[in-house]
Design an enzyme around this catalytic site. Sequence first.
Site, PDB file in Angstrom:
ATOM      1  N   CYS A  47      -4.560 -21.289   1.315  1.00 21.90           N
ATOM      2  CA  CYS A  47      -3.392 -22.111   1.007  1.00 21.90           C
ATOM      3  C   CYS A  47      -3.716 -23.571   1.294  1.00 21.90           C
ATOM      4  O   CYS A  47      -3.914 -23.956   2.436  1.00 21.90           O
ATOM      5  CB  CYS A  47      -2.206 -21.651   1.846  1.00 21.90           C
ATOM      6  N   SER A 103     -23.158 -16.968  15.771  1.00 24.11           N
ATOM      7  CA  SER A 103     -21.886 -17.185  16.460  1.00 24.11           C
ATOM      8  C   SER A 103     -21.485 -15.919  17.205  1.00 24.11           C
ATOM      9  O   SER A 103     -21.464 -14.827  16.617  1.00 24.11           O
ATOM     10  CB  SER A 103     -20.825 -17.539  15.419  1.00 24.11           C
ATOM     11  N   GLY A 104     -21.131 -16.079  18.482  1.00 21.07           N
ATOM     12  CA  GLY A 104     -20.819 -14.918  19.315  1.00 21.07           C
ATOM     13  C   GLY A 104     -19.676 -14.065  18.787  1.00 21.07           C
ATOM     14  O   GLY A 104     -19.758 -12.832  18.795  1.00 21.07           O
ATOM     15  N   HIS A 105     -18.614 -14.717  18.301  1.00 18.57           N
ATOM     16  CA  HIS A 105     -17.406 -13.928  17.988  1.00 18.57           C
ATOM     17  C   HIS A 105     -17.543 -13.093  16.722  1.00 18.57           C
ATOM     18  O   HIS A 105     -16.632 -12.341  16.372  1.00 18.57           O
ATOM     19  CB  HIS A 105     -16.161 -14.814  17.959  1.00 18.57           C
ATOM     20  N   GLY A 109     -20.644 -21.217  15.754  1.00 22.06           N
ATOM     21  CA  GLY A 109     -21.499 -21.312  14.568  1.00 22.06           C
ATOM     22  C   GLY A 109     -21.413 -22.696  13.935  1.00 22.06           C
ATOM     23  O   GLY A 109     -22.414 -23.246  13.455  1.00 22.06           O
ATOM     24  N   THR A 110     -20.236 -23.265  13.930  1.00 22.76           N
ATOM     25  CA  THR A 110     -20.045 -24.594  13.330  1.00 22.76           C
ATOM     26  C   THR A 110     -20.901 -25.625  14.046  1.00 22.76           C
ATOM     27  O   THR A 110     -21.573 -26.449  13.410  1.00 22.76           O
ATOM     28  CB  THR A 110     -18.545 -24.982  13.395  1.00 22.76           C
ATOM     29  N   GLN A 154     -23.158 -14.522   9.664  1.00 21.49           N
ATOM     30  CA  GLN A 154     -22.713 -13.185   9.245  1.00 21.49           C
ATOM     31  C   GLN A 154     -23.848 -12.160   9.253  1.00 21.49           C
ATOM     32  O   GLN A 154     -23.600 -10.970   9.127  1.00 21.49           O
ATOM     33  CB  GLN A 154     -22.095 -13.241   7.842  1.00 21.49           C
ATOM     34  N   ASN A 195     -20.174 -14.920   3.825  1.00 21.06           N
ATOM     35  CA  ASN A 195     -19.062 -14.387   4.609  1.00 21.06           C
ATOM     36  C   ASN A 195     -17.988 -13.744   3.740  1.00 21.06           C
ATOM     37  O   ASN A 195     -17.264 -12.865   4.193  1.00 21.06           O
ATOM     38  CB  ASN A 195     -18.433 -15.487   5.472  1.00 21.06           C
TER      39      ASN A 195
HETATM   40  N1  PLP Z   1     -20.851 -19.728   8.947  1.00 19.22           N
HETATM   41  C1  PLP Z   1     -20.355 -18.604   8.430  1.00 19.22           C
HETATM   42  C2  PLP Z   1     -21.114 -17.915   7.337  1.00 19.22           C
HETATM   43  C3  PLP Z   1     -19.155 -18.070   8.901  1.00 19.22           C
HETATM   44  O1  PLP Z   1     -18.663 -16.940   8.372  1.00 19.22           O
HETATM   45  C4  PLP Z   1     -18.474 -18.749   9.936  1.00 19.22           C
HETATM   46  C5  PLP Z   1     -17.166 -18.263  10.421  1.00 19.22           C
HETATM   47  O2  PLP Z   1     -16.427 -17.628   9.700  1.00 19.22           O
HETATM   48  C6  PLP Z   1     -19.039 -19.918  10.466  1.00 19.22           C
HETATM   49  C7  PLP Z   1     -20.230 -20.378   9.946  1.00 19.22           C
HETATM   50  C8  PLP Z   1     -18.373 -20.685  11.566  1.00 19.22           C
HETATM   51  O3  PLP Z   1     -18.566 -20.034  12.787  1.00 19.22           O
HETATM   52  P1  PLP Z   1     -17.648 -20.405  14.050  1.00 19.22           P
HETATM   53  O4  PLP Z   1     -16.295 -19.825  13.766  1.00 19.22           O
HETATM   54  O5  PLP Z   1     -18.314 -19.762  15.204  1.00 19.22           O
HETATM   55  O6  PLP Z   1     -17.630 -21.886  14.147  1.00 19.22           O
END
Ligand code: PLP
Length: 386
Positions: free
Chosen positions: A325, A199-201, A72-73, A179, A151
């Site tokens: 943290c 994002s796949g995971h 996703g990033t 999400q 998220n």
């Molecule tokens: N965007 C949102 C809203 C997310 O919740 C996350 C991961 O928690 C990401 C982007 C990042 O996704 P990835 O972990 O696949 O890089």
Amino acid sequence: MNRVIYMDNNATTRVAPEVLEEMMPYLTELYGNPSSMHTFGGQVAHKIRAARQQTAALLGCDADEIIFTSCGTESNNTAILGSLAASPNKRTVITTRVEHPAVLSPCRNLEQHGYRVIELAVDKHGNLGMAEFESALSDDTALVTAMYANNETGVVFPVEKIAALCKEKGIPFHTDAVQAVGKIPLNMKKSGIDMLSLSGHKLHAPKGVGALYVRRGTRLSPYLLGGHQEANRRGGTENVSGIVALGKACELSQQYMEDENTRIRGLRDRLQEKILTICPDAMVNGDVKNRLPNTLNVSFEFIEGESILMMLNQFGICASSGSACTSGSLEPSHVLRAMGVPFTAAHGSIRFSLSRYNTQDEVDFVAEKLPAIVNRLRQLSPFVAK
Ligand code: PLP
């Protein structure tokens, strides 16, 4: 390992057994490179085409509008930086204060390169006001990027309305739907969204694979330069098994979303109700009528979310807290701060996020253990009058 009750699905999800089965041959005997000329590689390329179709079907778009990425990033960075590179004359980016760091960090970094970045506020329920959004748009707006669903709280933004307004003004619109995909039905053909990250995971595929939907005709420069993969839009040999897994996960989501959502929403609401009955001073963060079906963010004032997590962990219960943290001190979440959640409550926030694998029995177990944990921590808290 003892029993694990996993309620941290907004952090990551379990790989579905059907997904694992589908991807395994591409980690073992079918290891060809999809760009190779031989038949051995060709059958891998064929499977990637099928996964592209499956992913497109979930989003209601055409297969050639999907770019596979690593996460996703990467999808967010590609959308933001790639579309700005393609329109260098405009210098303002509009986003919101509650985005994931995968959007906020690239946006804030742009400020160091001469861009003006407007981070729109949200109200106390986590909702984004359309009037404020509309008045931020200008002739200099190069891109609007706003998440589909948050998220931390699960709050859903009026993305379709934002997209329609952007379309009217000819401004590209990207949404981080990491999400939302698999939890909210999407149809890119009926929507004005230009780019959408997933994002796949987060939907029962493994980590290390993602996708970016790019509407045909959207101006986008490649972010990863390299080979000719992904129709010259993303260099790098494909993560074949990950892509196959993502395709299967999208197919399963499409198949089960409606029924699963109803069941998961029921479990989430049951958990919420039980918590509020047993701990009447607990507060739910985020608009309860406008949330993802799987997410419950709840605050227990005057105690640390981290301490609750540690005690839940002793029972095998996995959740998340709203504090991170940073340099040895607990920083309350930027999302809850943006919503104006009092410091004492933001510190004591816990996020439970459910999936298709959770059961009523698990929900009841969590609700049974939580009150004693909260009471014990309150007894220890210096902030609670005894
Ligand atoms: N965007 C949102 C809203 C997310 O919740 C996350 C991961 O928690 C990401 C982007 C990042 O996704 P990835 O972990 O696949 O890089």
